[in-house]
Motif scaffolding. Sequence first.
Motif, PDB file in Angstrom:
ATOM      1  N   THR A 143      -3.483  -1.840  -4.736  1.00 14.20           N
ATOM      2  CA  THR A 143      -3.997  -1.521  -3.400  1.00 14.20           C
ATOM      3  C   THR A 143      -4.142  -2.780  -2.560  1.00 14.20           C
ATOM      4  OG1 THR A 143      -5.183   0.392  -4.260  1.00 14.20           O
ATOM      5  CG2 THR A 143      -5.863  -0.445  -2.111  1.00 14.20           C
ATOM      6  N   ARG A 144      -3.556  -2.733  -1.353  1.00 12.32           N
ATOM      7  CA  ARG A 144      -3.592  -3.893  -0.468  1.00 12.32           C
ATOM      8  C   ARG A 144      -4.233  -3.599   0.889  1.00 12.32           C
ATOM      9  NH1 ARG A 144      -3.313  -5.589  -4.553  1.00 12.32           N
ATOM     10  NH2 ARG A 144      -1.753  -6.905  -5.561  1.00 12.32           N
ATOM     11  N   HIS A 145      -4.284  -2.329   1.303  1.00 11.28           N
ATOM     12  CA  HIS A 145      -4.791  -1.998   2.635  1.00 11.28           C
ATOM     13  C   HIS A 145      -5.690  -0.767   2.533  1.00 11.28           C
ATOM     14  CE1 HIS A 145      -1.673  -4.767   3.963  1.00 11.28           C
ATOM     15  NE2 HIS A 145      -0.802  -4.055   3.269  1.00 11.28           N
ATOM     16  N   VAL A 146      -6.899  -0.854   3.120  1.00 13.50           N
ATOM     17  CA  VAL A 146      -7.879   0.227   2.984  1.00 13.50           C
ATOM     18  C   VAL A 146      -8.517   0.519   4.337  1.00 13.50           C
ATOM     19  CG1 VAL A 146      -9.941   1.042   1.785  1.00 13.50           C
ATOM     20  CG2 VAL A 146      -8.382  -0.562   0.632  1.00 13.50           C
ATOM     21  N   PHE A 147      -8.537   1.809   4.693  1.00 20.23           N
ATOM     22  CA  PHE A 147      -9.246   2.288   5.883  1.00 20.23           C
ATOM     23  C   PHE A 147     -10.396   3.167   5.412  1.00 20.23           C
ATOM     24  CE2 PHE A 147     -10.317   5.174   9.242  1.00 20.23           C
ATOM     25  CZ  PHE A 147     -10.120   4.480  10.428  1.00 20.23           C
ATOM     26  N   VAL A 148     -11.620   2.826   5.801  1.00 19.69           N
ATOM     27  CA  VAL A 148     -12.810   3.589   5.411  1.00 19.69           C
ATOM     28  C   VAL A 148     -13.300   4.372   6.623  1.00 19.69           C
ATOM     29  CG1 VAL A 148     -15.190   3.455   4.600  1.00 19.69           C
ATOM     30  CG2 VAL A 148     -13.446   1.928   3.640  1.00 19.69           C
TER      31      VAL A 148
ATOM     32  N   THR B 203      -1.675   1.665   0.243  1.00 15.70           N
ATOM     33  CA  THR B 203      -2.407   1.824   1.498  1.00 15.70           C
ATOM     34  C   THR B 203      -3.258   3.083   1.407  1.00 15.70           C
ATOM     35  OG1 THR B 203      -0.634   0.736   2.733  1.00 15.70           O
ATOM     36  CG2 THR B 203      -2.189   2.074   3.994  1.00 15.70           C
ATOM     37  N   LEU B 204      -4.572   2.936   1.524  1.00 17.48           N
ATOM     38  CA  LEU B 204      -5.490   4.062   1.365  1.00 17.48           C
ATOM     39  C   LEU B 204      -6.203   4.353   2.677  1.00 17.48           C
ATOM     40  CD1 LEU B 204      -7.240   3.146  -2.019  1.00 17.48           C
ATOM     41  CD2 LEU B 204      -5.095   4.394  -1.662  1.00 17.48           C
ATOM     42  N   VAL B 205      -6.199   5.618   3.070  1.00 16.00           N
ATOM     43  CA  VAL B 205      -6.999   6.082   4.202  1.00 16.00           C
ATOM     44  C   VAL B 205      -8.044   7.035   3.643  1.00 16.00           C
ATOM     45  CG1 VAL B 205      -7.012   7.297   6.401  1.00 16.00           C
ATOM     46  CG2 VAL B 205      -5.076   5.833   5.800  1.00 16.00           C
ATOM     47  N   LEU B 206      -9.300   6.646   3.736  1.00 15.45           N
ATOM     48  CA  LEU B 206     -10.390   7.399   3.121  1.00 15.45           C
ATOM     49  C   LEU B 206     -11.331   7.901   4.204  1.00 15.45           C
ATOM     50  CD1 LEU B 206     -11.182   4.797   0.322  1.00 15.45           C
ATOM     51  CD2 LEU B 206      -9.737   6.815   0.111  1.00 15.45           C
TER      52      LEU B 206
ATOM     53  N   GLY C  66       1.103   9.032  15.748  1.00 17.86           N
ATOM     54  CA  GLY C  66       0.385   9.062  14.488  1.00 17.86           C
ATOM     55  C   GLY C  66      -0.600  10.205  14.394  1.00 17.86           C
ATOM     56  N   GLU C  67      -1.160  10.349  13.198  1.00 19.70           N
ATOM     57  CA  GLU C  67      -2.130  11.400  12.965  1.00 19.70           C
ATOM     58  C   GLU C  67      -3.508  10.938  13.401  1.00 19.70           C
ATOM     59  OE1 GLU C  67      -1.862  11.615   8.821  1.00 19.70           O
ATOM     60  OE2 GLU C  67       0.137  12.456   8.771  1.00 19.70           O
ATOM     61  N   SER C  68      -4.372  11.878  13.667  1.00 19.39           N
ATOM     62  CA  SER C  68      -5.761  11.510  13.892  1.00 19.39           C
ATOM     63  C   SER C  68      -6.367  11.107  12.564  1.00 19.39           C
ATOM     64  CB  SER C  68      -6.537  12.696  14.470  1.00 19.39           C
ATOM     65  OG  SER C  68      -6.679  13.693  13.490  1.00 19.39           O
ATOM     66  N   VAL C  69      -7.459  10.356  12.635  1.00 22.43           N
ATOM     67  CA  VAL C  69      -8.076   9.910  11.393  1.00 22.43           C
ATOM     68  C   VAL C  69      -8.574  11.089  10.571  1.00 22.43           C
ATOM     69  CG1 VAL C  69     -10.375   9.599  12.376  1.00 22.43           C
ATOM     70  CG2 VAL C  69      -9.686   8.250  10.405  1.00 22.43           C
ATOM     71  N   ASP C  70      -8.937  12.188  11.220  1.00 26.92           N
ATOM     72  CA  ASP C  70      -9.414  13.342  10.468  1.00 26.92           C
ATOM     73  C   ASP C  70      -8.300  13.989   9.663  1.00 26.92           C
ATOM     74  OD1 ASP C  70     -11.953  13.038  11.396  1.00 26.92           O
ATOM     75  OD2 ASP C  70     -11.668  14.356  13.113  1.00 26.92           O
TER      76      ASP C  70
END
Length: 317
Positions: A83-88, A55-58, A309-313
């Motif tokens: 990799t199965r899940h991606v946040f751009v 799971t990637l948070v970019l 949860g965390e903020s996206v930043d």
Amino acid sequence: MSLEPDAREVNSRLPHDIERTIFETAIFMHPTCAPSLLQTARRVQSWIEPLVFKTLVLSGRNVDAHLWAALFTKPPAFFAQHTRHVFVGKGLPDDDVQLVVSRCAAAESFVFEAKWRPTTFPDIWRLPQLQRLTLSFRLVRIAAVPGPGSGPAILPNLTHLTLYPAHQTDAESTGRYLAFLAALPRLTHLCVCMVQDEGFLHHILNQCPRLQVLLHVFDAGMYTREDYIRDMAALHDPRCVLLDLTRHYLDWTEWALQDWRLAAAGGVELLARAARFVAGKNGSPEGRLEFLWEDPHRPPEDSDALPVGESVDGASV
């Protein structure tokens, strides 16, 4: 002097299977520790890398250096395998996003942040395993979606789609939205946000024959709660669900991020909960056309932002 380890030291080490369990549990409970744990030892790296990169948070301002280096140095097959899940997030250049898409060829879910404003949209249309996609209406407007007859069906396994603000009501934009939706051969669950056009909702229901759930989420403003209710009532369709998320301030990106994290972890995310609501009312003849839904897991009424949860930043792998 002998370099052989003392026998007592060897015997005091934990078995590798127990060590592995400890590190895998640490990654699960504290994902932000992943970059430092990757530096522990080669055997640890081999154990936890598949979990770290699943799971990637970019986000452009804070992509971890180890992750970014891996995107350029590891064989393309590595990300396709793991990799199965991606946040751009916002801030990533167009070329870098296309690199991520090409590396993560077996991804099952992608989220493109509402505030991400590229000049071109990456070519995601042939990702064979993509099942869930979240993006803004704006990205649909600028995307070069392959037309009918240009090859195999786009996103052949996409079943869940979320389109968040801002929806435009002009004829050209509406045509692009509907052409995109009609081109998805397996779309069953659709969430649209703050659509102020009853006719557009009618077109969706008519052009998406496999659709099981049409969830409309809104944050009332100039277009009031009563307006959204009126538009949904006019549809007379049991697949319709209306969810009021009106707040003093609602961060659509954070909302999408948290729901995506829940789905990636195997939880019951928003569209799955809405599907349960639809299934429940279909079992009651007198309630088939009810559409107002009080989601038990929505953000609390007195909150200015999402509660967990965390903020996206602050997100990381």
